[in-house]
Scaffold this motif. Structure first.
Motif, PDB file in Angstrom:
ATOM      1  N   SER A   1       5.953  -5.569   0.114  1.00 24.22           N
ATOM      2  CA  SER A   1       6.085  -5.502   1.565  1.00 24.22           C
ATOM      3  C   SER A   1       7.472  -5.017   1.950  1.00 24.22           C
ATOM      4  CB  SER A   1       5.845  -6.887   2.183  1.00 24.22           C
ATOM      5  OG  SER A   1       4.599  -7.413   1.776  1.00 24.22           O
ATOM      6  N   SER A   2       7.576  -4.502   3.157  1.00 27.82           N
ATOM      7  CA  SER A   2       8.864  -4.090   3.694  1.00 27.82           C
ATOM      8  C   SER A   2       9.725  -5.302   3.981  1.00 27.82           C
ATOM      9  CB  SER A   2       8.652  -3.287   4.982  1.00 27.82           C
ATOM     10  OG  SER A   2       9.849  -3.182   5.723  1.00 27.82           O
ATOM     11  N   GLY A   3      11.012  -5.218   3.645  1.00 29.12           N
ATOM     12  CA  GLY A   3      11.930  -6.323   3.928  1.00 29.12           C
ATOM     13  C   GLY A   3      12.091  -6.574   5.412  1.00 29.12           C
ATOM     14  N   GLY A   4      11.932  -5.512   6.225  1.00 28.67           N
ATOM     15  CA  GLY A   4      12.037  -5.676   7.658  1.00 28.67           C
ATOM     16  C   GLY A   4      10.862  -6.406   8.276  1.00 28.67           C
TER      17      GLY A   4
ATOM     18  N   ALA B   1       5.959  -2.179 -14.373  1.00 30.45           N
ATOM     19  CA  ALA B   1       5.640  -2.624 -13.017  1.00 30.45           C
ATOM     20  C   ALA B   1       5.465  -1.405 -12.127  1.00 30.45           C
ATOM     21  CB  ALA B   1       6.754  -3.514 -12.477  1.00 30.45           C
ATOM     22  N   HIS B   2       4.338  -1.332 -11.437  1.00 30.78           N
ATOM     23  CA  HIS B   2       4.034  -0.215 -10.541  1.00 30.78           C
ATOM     24  C   HIS B   2       4.100  -0.720  -9.093  1.00 30.78           C
ATOM     25  CE1 HIS B   2       2.460   2.428 -13.806  1.00 30.78           C
ATOM     26  NE2 HIS B   2       2.142   1.257 -14.345  1.00 30.78           N
ATOM     27  N   PRO B   3       5.194  -0.494  -8.399  1.00 29.56           N
ATOM     28  CA  PRO B   3       5.278  -0.944  -7.002  1.00 29.56           C
ATOM     29  C   PRO B   3       4.242  -0.228  -6.132  1.00 29.56           C
ATOM     30  CG  PRO B   3       7.455  -0.403  -7.874  1.00 29.56           C
ATOM     31  CD  PRO B   3       6.456   0.121  -8.860  1.00 29.56           C
ATOM     32  N   VAL B   4       3.554  -1.003  -5.318  1.00 34.16           N
ATOM     33  CA  VAL B   4       2.592  -0.451  -4.359  1.00 34.16           C
ATOM     34  C   VAL B   4       3.115  -0.800  -2.977  1.00 34.16           C
ATOM     35  CG1 VAL B   4       0.227  -0.573  -3.484  1.00 34.16           C
ATOM     36  CG2 VAL B   4       0.653  -0.663  -5.964  1.00 34.16           C
ATOM     37  N   ALA B   5       3.557   0.207  -2.245  1.00 29.61           N
ATOM     38  CA  ALA B   5       4.205  -0.029  -0.962  1.00 29.61           C
ATOM     39  C   ALA B   5       3.226  -0.538   0.085  1.00 29.61           C
ATOM     40  CB  ALA B   5       4.873   1.256  -0.466  1.00 29.61           C
ATOM     41  N   ALA B   6       3.681  -1.528   0.864  1.00 32.48           N
ATOM     42  CA  ALA B   6       2.907  -2.062   1.983  1.00 32.48           C
ATOM     43  C   ALA B   6       3.847  -2.159   3.179  1.00 32.48           C
ATOM     44  CB  ALA B   6       2.318  -3.423   1.630  1.00 32.48           C
ATOM     45  N   PRO B   7       4.171  -1.010   3.797  1.00 35.30           N
ATOM     46  CA  PRO B   7       5.203  -0.990   4.844  1.00 35.30           C
ATOM     47  C   PRO B   7       4.725  -1.317   6.253  1.00 35.30           C
ATOM     48  CG  PRO B   7       4.479   1.240   4.379  1.00 35.30           C
ATOM     49  CD  PRO B   7       3.722   0.345   3.427  1.00 35.30           C
ATOM     50  N   THR B   8       3.406  -1.388   6.472  1.00 32.74           N
ATOM     51  CA  THR B   8       2.902  -1.544   7.831  1.00 32.74           C
ATOM     52  C   THR B   8       2.791  -3.013   8.217  1.00 32.74           C
ATOM     53  OG1 THR B   8       1.598   0.478   7.537  1.00 32.74           O
ATOM     54  CG2 THR B   8       1.071  -0.903   9.441  1.00 32.74           C
ATOM     55  N   PHE B   9       3.430  -3.383   9.309  1.00 30.93           N
ATOM     56  CA  PHE B   9       3.429  -4.772   9.756  1.00 30.93           C
ATOM     57  C   PHE B   9       2.020  -5.210  10.132  1.00 30.93           C
ATOM     58  CE2 PHE B   9       3.902  -8.254  12.740  1.00 30.93           C
ATOM     59  CZ  PHE B   9       4.904  -9.013  12.167  1.00 30.93           C
ATOM     60  N   GLY B  10       1.582  -6.362   9.590  1.00 32.48           N
ATOM     61  CA  GLY B  10       0.299  -6.941   9.965  1.00 32.48           C
ATOM     62  C   GLY B  10      -0.905  -6.386   9.239  1.00 32.48           C
TER      63      GLY B  10
ATOM     64  N   ILE C   1      -2.688  -6.436   6.093  1.00 36.41           N
ATOM     65  CA  ILE C   1      -2.604  -7.208   4.845  1.00 36.41           C
ATOM     66  C   ILE C   1      -3.402  -6.595   3.700  1.00 36.41           C
ATOM     67  CG2 ILE C   1      -2.123  -9.363   6.042  1.00 36.41           C
ATOM     68  CD1 ILE C   1      -5.013 -10.183   5.558  1.00 36.41           C
ATOM     69  N   ASP C   2      -4.264  -5.593   3.976  1.00 37.42           N
ATOM     70  CA  ASP C   2      -4.992  -4.964   2.873  1.00 37.42           C
ATOM     71  C   ASP C   2      -4.363  -3.631   2.462  1.00 37.42           C
ATOM     72  OD1 ASP C   2      -5.643  -3.528   5.112  1.00 37.42           O
ATOM     73  OD2 ASP C   2      -7.800  -3.443   4.711  1.00 37.42           O
ATOM     74  N   GLU C   3      -3.167  -3.361   2.973  1.00 37.19           N
ATOM     75  CA  GLU C   3      -2.505  -2.099   2.652  1.00 37.19           C
ATOM     76  C   GLU C   3      -2.206  -2.014   1.149  1.00 37.19           C
ATOM     77  OE1 GLU C   3       0.651   0.725   4.945  1.00 37.19           O
ATOM     78  OE2 GLU C   3       1.131  -1.402   4.809  1.00 37.19           O
ATOM     79  N   GLY C   4      -2.467  -0.845   0.574  1.00 37.93           N
ATOM     80  CA  GLY C   4      -2.229  -0.627  -0.852  1.00 37.93           C
ATOM     81  C   GLY C   4      -3.442  -0.879  -1.718  1.00 37.93           C
ATOM     82  N   ALA C   5      -4.541  -1.362  -1.135  1.00 42.62           N
ATOM     83  CA  ALA C   5      -5.720  -1.711  -1.935  1.00 42.62           C
ATOM     84  C   ALA C   5      -6.297  -0.506  -2.673  1.00 42.62           C
ATOM     85  CB  ALA C   5      -6.787  -2.340  -1.033  1.00 42.62           C
ATOM     86  N   GLN C   6      -6.430   0.613  -1.969  1.00 45.36           N
ATOM     87  CA  GLN C   6      -7.001   1.804  -2.601  1.00 45.36           C
ATOM     88  C   GLN C   6      -6.099   2.337  -3.706  1.00 45.36           C
ATOM     89  OE1 GLN C   6      -9.929   2.555  -2.244  1.00 45.36           O
ATOM     90  NE2 GLN C   6     -10.659   2.331  -0.139  1.00 45.36           N
ATOM     91  N   GLU C   7      -4.785   2.209  -3.526  1.00 41.92           N
ATOM     92  CA  GLU C   7      -3.854   2.659  -4.565  1.00 41.92           C
ATOM     93  C   GLU C   7      -3.987   1.796  -5.817  1.00 41.92           C
ATOM     94  OE1 GLU C   7       0.940   3.390  -5.307  1.00 41.92           O
ATOM     95  OE2 GLU C   7       0.188   3.011  -3.274  1.00 41.92           O
ATOM     96  N   ILE C   8      -4.223   0.513  -5.645  1.00 47.15           N
ATOM     97  CA  ILE C   8      -4.409  -0.373  -6.799  1.00 47.15           C
ATOM     98  C   ILE C   8      -5.664   0.025  -7.575  1.00 47.15           C
ATOM     99  CG2 ILE C   8      -4.928  -2.748  -7.496  1.00 47.15           C
ATOM    100  CD1 ILE C   8      -3.220  -3.672  -5.109  1.00 47.15           C
TER     101      ILE C   8
END
Length: 365
Positions: A218-221, A244-253, A255-262
């Protein structure tokens, strides 16, 4: 000697103990908000000062007297005029709580536990909480709203409001941050030990032989807590020699962001496990797993973090259970001491407990 200006200003301040009821807009004798302490006192057969002690908790009152006051207040529809009392006193014994998304079970439990502990210590609390979709701008407005209520102290349980945003208010009200790690030298914090929590999870994944792992980051912000967990998990995995493969989830709120990349990383043979910085994110991934005809842990192991989700034992997530109850108790106790004049600032860290669920298994061969 009182000047005309100060007298006029004082005259405009509402008196919370005013004994003269005001008619409501319809002209009736008294509305719910205009019923006074004097009216309640007369109905209960006690003094107005006793009514004040019952509702404001300044000194102990016999239970029979409390029952009589509450019965009279209920009959008359009395509502304590908290804001009038604050304005008259120029200060408040009410605490403020800025809470991140109470729909998240971890924050919901924290709210309930904190309210119970605050009440136990004879204090009062008012909370402001955004929806899951509302971000930093709303929380800044909520922060200002709490300060506008002249709260006597403030709990901050969100990863969106950073310490720098709180600096202008530290000379005005004591602040206790709950949940997220904090190092600001002027802010007391009672936090979950996210480095320990993330390390426990990464060690368990590595011990099961996984050599390629997706880490949702997730984004630190948006969430300092989730970001800290993800960064620590990835670093610990690499220390074990795991990719370790980081999967970015930058969008606030979202919670399923990055699922397709996984799913894509798994199909390409790069990963046999996925680590999520919260149980809610892991749960939101489950439909994608099912849609891809994958099983957990046979095809892809999963881990979350929080351990508060209702039915977590039935789902069987491998996760870390954060000590919400302990954090709430300590935060309330700390606030009490700060209000009593203690100035020593500490940053307490409370480690969680690893729960070895059935979503974590040996790496497929």
């Amino acid at each position: 000697m009182q000047t005309p200006r100060s007298a006029a200003r004082a005259a405009k301040l509402p008196n919370p103990d005013d004994s003269t009821p005001s008619p409501d807009r319809t002209g009736s004798a008294m509305s719910a908000l205009s019923v006074t302490m004097a009216a309640v006192a007369a109905a209960a057969g006690v003094s107005r000062a006793t009514v004040s002690r019952v509702f404001h908790g300044t000194t102990p009152v016999a239970q029979s007297t409390r029952d009589a006051v509450y019965a009279a207040a209920e009959k008359l529809g009395y509502v304590p005029n908290v804001m009038a009392r604050v304005l008259a006193a120029r200060s408040s014994d009410i605490l403020g709580l800025l809470l991140r998304g109470p729909t998240n079970p971890a924050y919901g439990l924290l709210f309930g536990e904190l309210q119970e502990n605050v009440s136990r210590l004879g204090m009062q609390m008012v909370a402001v909480a955004p929806s899951r979709a509302e971000g930093a701008n709303f929380e800044r407005q909520a922060l200002n709203r709490l300060l506008g209520l002249r709260v006597g102290g403030m709990f901050v349980a969100t990863g969106v409001i950073h310490a720098e945003m709180l600096e202008p208010f530290l000379d005005k009200v004591p602040v206790v941050i709950i949940g997220r790690p904090e190092s600001h030298p002027r802010i007391y914090s009672v936090s979950y030990d996210e480095d320990s929590n993330a390390t426990q999870l990464a060690d368990a994944v590595a011990a099961h032989g996984h050599q390629g792992v997706a880490v949702v980051t997730s984004s630190g912000g948006n969430s300092a807590t989730e970001h800290r967990r993800a960064i620590t998990m990835a670093a610990r995995l690499r220390a074990h020699g795991v990719r370790a493969h980081p999967v970015a989830a930058p969008t606030f709120g979202l919670i399923d962001e990055g699922a397709q990349e996984i799913i894509a990383l798994h199909r390409a043979g790069h990963i046999t496990a996925a680590m999520f910085p919260s149980d809610l994110r892991a749960l939101a991934f489950m439909p994608y797993l099912r849609a891809a005809s994958l099983r957990t842990p046979e095809d892809l192991s999963l881990t979350g973090c929080d351990g508060i989700l209702p039915g977590i034992d039935l789902i069987g997530f491998a996760t870390v259970r954060i000590p919400v109850e302990q954090a709430a108790q300590r935060a309330a106790e700390v606030m009490k001491t700060l209000l009593d004049g203690q100035t020593e600032i500490k940053h307490e860290l409370l480690p969680g407990t690893f729960l070895p669920g059935r979503t974590l298994g040996p790496a497929p061969r």
